[in-house]
Motif scaffolding. Structure first.
Motif, mmCIF file in Angstrom:
data_model
loop_
_atom_site.group_PDB
_atom_site.id
_atom_site.type_symbol
_atom_site.label_atom_id
_atom_site.label_comp_id
_atom_site.label_asym_id
_atom_site.label_seq_id
_atom_site.Cartn_x
_atom_site.Cartn_y
_atom_site.Cartn_z
ATOM 1 N N PHE A 1 35.706 15.165 24.002
ATOM 2 C CA PHE A 1 34.542 15.584 24.794
ATOM 3 C C PHE A 1 33.586 14.394 24.992
ATOM 4 O O PHE A 1 33.142 14.121 26.113
ATOM 5 N N PHE A 2 33.276 13.691 23.909
ATOM 6 C CA PHE A 2 32.337 12.563 24.039
ATOM 7 C C PHE A 2 32.907 11.494 24.977
ATOM 8 O O PHE A 2 32.173 10.899 25.761
ATOM 9 N N ASP A 3 34.244 11.266 24.891
ATOM 10 C CA ASP A 3 34.868 10.318 25.836
ATOM 11 C C ASP A 3 34.607 10.774 27.276
ATOM 12 O O ASP A 3 34.269 9.984 28.147
ATOM 13 N N SER A 4 34.745 12.091 27.492
ATOM 14 C CA SER A 4 34.656 12.608 28.872
ATOM 15 C C SER A 4 33.249 12.481 29.441
ATOM 16 O O SER A 4 33.074 12.455 30.653
ATOM 17 N N VAL A 5 32.232 12.414 28.581
ATOM 18 C CA VAL A 5 30.865 12.269 29.109
ATOM 19 C C VAL A 5 30.352 10.832 28.943
ATOM 20 O O VAL A 5 29.162 10.552 29.109
ATOM 21 N N GLY A 6 31.285 9.914 28.609
ATOM 22 C CA GLY A 6 30.932 8.490 28.627
ATOM 23 C C GLY A 6 30.206 7.969 27.402
ATOM 24 O O GLY A 6 29.610 6.889 27.450
ATOM 25 N N ILE A 7 30.236 8.727 26.292
ATOM 26 C CA ILE A 7 29.617 8.210 25.061
ATOM 27 C C ILE A 7 30.611 7.237 24.412
ATOM 28 O O ILE A 7 31.763 7.620 24.176
ATOM 29 N N PRO A 8 30.201 6.006 24.124
ATOM 30 C CA PRO A 8 31.146 5.047 23.527
ATOM 31 C C PRO A 8 31.630 5.501 22.153
ATOM 32 O O PRO A 8 30.913 6.204 21.443
ATOM 33 N N ARG A 9 32.844 5.076 21.808
ATOM 34 C CA ARG A 9 33.395 5.439 20.494
ATOM 35 C C ARG A 9 32.625 4.747 19.361
ATOM 36 O O ARG A 9 32.383 5.333 18.325
ATOM 37 N N THR A 10 32.300 3.463 19.553
ATOM 38 C CA THR A 10 31.649 2.719 18.464
ATOM 39 C C THR A 10 30.299 2.174 18.918
ATOM 40 O O THR A 10 30.093 1.901 20.108
ATOM 41 N N TYR A 11 29.415 2.011 17.942
ATOM 42 C CA TYR A 11 28.063 1.526 18.235
ATOM 43 C C TYR A 11 28.102 0.062 18.668
ATOM 44 O O TYR A 11 28.817 -0.751 18.091
ATOM 45 N N ASP A 12 27.320 -0.246 19.686
ATOM 46 C CA ASP A 12 27.159 -1.628 20.120
ATOM 47 C C ASP A 12 25.671 -1.780 20.447
ATOM 48 O O ASP A 12 25.140 -1.021 21.253
ATOM 49 N N PRO A 13 24.991 -2.757 19.829
ATOM 50 C CA PRO A 13 23.544 -2.864 20.058
ATOM 51 C C PRO A 13 23.181 -3.077 21.520
ATOM 52 O O PRO A 13 22.042 -2.832 21.922
#
Ligand SMILES: NC(=O)c1ccc[n+]([C@@H]2O[C@H](COP(=O)([O-])OP(=O)(O)OC[C@H]3O[C@@H](n4cnc5c(N)ncnc54)[C@H](OP(=O)(O)O)[C@@H]3O)[C@@H](O)[C@H]2O)c1
Length: 313
Positions: free
Chosen positions: A235-247
């Motif tokens: 679901f998060f992939d489908s709404v464009g939330i990145p898998r890992t944190y990047d500052p």
């Protein structure tokens, strides 16, 4: 007179604690440390010192913490890189003679906890214990504001809260309660030396109950749907939330930077029972009962998450 240093002062919790300390009766001086001193200085009374400090830059921390007695070490956001960042802050505090550190850890700290965020905090807690400095650890439960605005508010439109939290329980805590506890520990650190506090809200809740509270606050039927961790990641992939944190990643529409590996691992930690912690520490430290989730949900219903930060009393 004691000098209290707030590191991470520009964030929501830092601003709330600053407001409490600025209005406290006791005599103390205040230094606010941030990577963006110009922004903070514009809205800070002139008697408060504002300095530049970056957890990734040890030299900046020496200058920023200089003259301090008590440090509020607000944990950073950069998952994975936070362990060395916090080590830099603890080492700088030692070098400049800070005698007590109050640290914002997270609820459910335990070596087996799958939440990525808890792994960083677990190590920083160990580092603090071995640092030779007096310390107070605040293991803050999930903020009620995050439950209200990030997890629940979208369900007012869809009617469904979808999570990988299984049938697990948690005791969300209002940021104002966290801020009051922090202010008390910073003002009278000797009373809280060596303490590990579980800063929790008023009640243990599972997501079926949270959905019922949300229904009554929003006046529409809302139910909880349990899904797997893989379904949540998809679901998060489908709404464009990145898998890992990047500052450098762009903030979400709510103004925050979320990475799905952290979010989903935190949900799995709830499912596995690591967040099923309820304590009386807010009452013990502040003399006040913690605010209920329902009360927070009603209070923040019409405000964006990144615009919360209301005055604390
Ligand atoms: N219990 C929970 O539910 C929960 C949820 C989310 C986060 N947290 C943790 O609780 C902390 C406080 O919450 P909050 O709501 O105040 O978060 P926030 O509003 O996002 O503020 C984060 C603060 O961290 C500081 N920071 C980040 N990286 C830094 C670095 N490299 N060097 C120096 N400062 C750095 C930022 O300072 P500048 O930008 O001014 O430098 C900012 O003031 C968060 O930082 C996070 O670790 C807890």
């Amino acid at each position: 007179m004691s000098r209290i240093v707030i590191s991470g002062a520009s964030g929501d919790l830092g601003r709330r604690v600053t407001a409490l300390l600025a209005n406290a009766d006791s005599r103390h001086e205040l230094t606010l440390v941030t990577r963006t001193p110009d922004k903070l200085a514009r809205r800070t009374p002139h008697e408060v010192t504002v300095r530049h400090g970056d957890y990734e830059d040890p030299d900046s921390l020496d200058s920023a913490y200089e003259g301090g007695d008590v440090l509020f070490l607000i944990s950073g956001l950069n998952l994975g890189r936070r362990i060395p960042e916090h080590r830099n802050a603890i080492a700088a505090a030692r070098r400049v003679g800070i005698r007590h550190i109050v640290y914002t850890s997270v609820g459910g700290v335990n070596p087996g906890n799958p939440a990525l965020s808890a792994k960083d905090h677990y190590q920083t807690e160990l580092d603090l214990r071995g640092s030779g400095t007096n310390y107070t650890i605040m293991r803050n439960s999930l903020y009620s504001e995050i439950v209200s605005k990030i997890l629940v508010a979208p369900a007012a439109a869809t009617g469904v809260i979808t999570q990988a939290t299984g049938t697990g329980f948690l005791a969300p805590v209002a940021k104002n309660d966290v801020a009051r506890c922090a202010a008390a520990c910073l003002l009278t650190p000797d009373r809280h030396a060596g303490a590990v506090y579980e800063i929790t809200g008023a009640e243990l809740l599972d997501f079926d109950t949270i959905a019922r509270i949300a229904s009554s606050v929003y006046g529409v039927p809302i139910t909880y749907e349990e899904v797997t961790a893989d379904q949540r990641l998809a679901f998060f992939d489908s709404v464009g939330i990145p898998r890992t944190y990047d500052p450098n990643m762009p903030p979400s529409p709510d103004g925050h930077m979320w990475a799905s590996d952290e979010l989903v691992s935190a949900e799995v930690a709830v499912a596995e029972g690591y967040q099923a912690v309820l304590s009386h520490h807010v009452k013990l430290i502040t003399g006040r009962e913690p605010e209920s989730l329902q009360s927070v949900m009603e209070r923040v219903k019409d405000t964006r998450y990144d615009e919360l930060g209301a005055a604390v009393s």
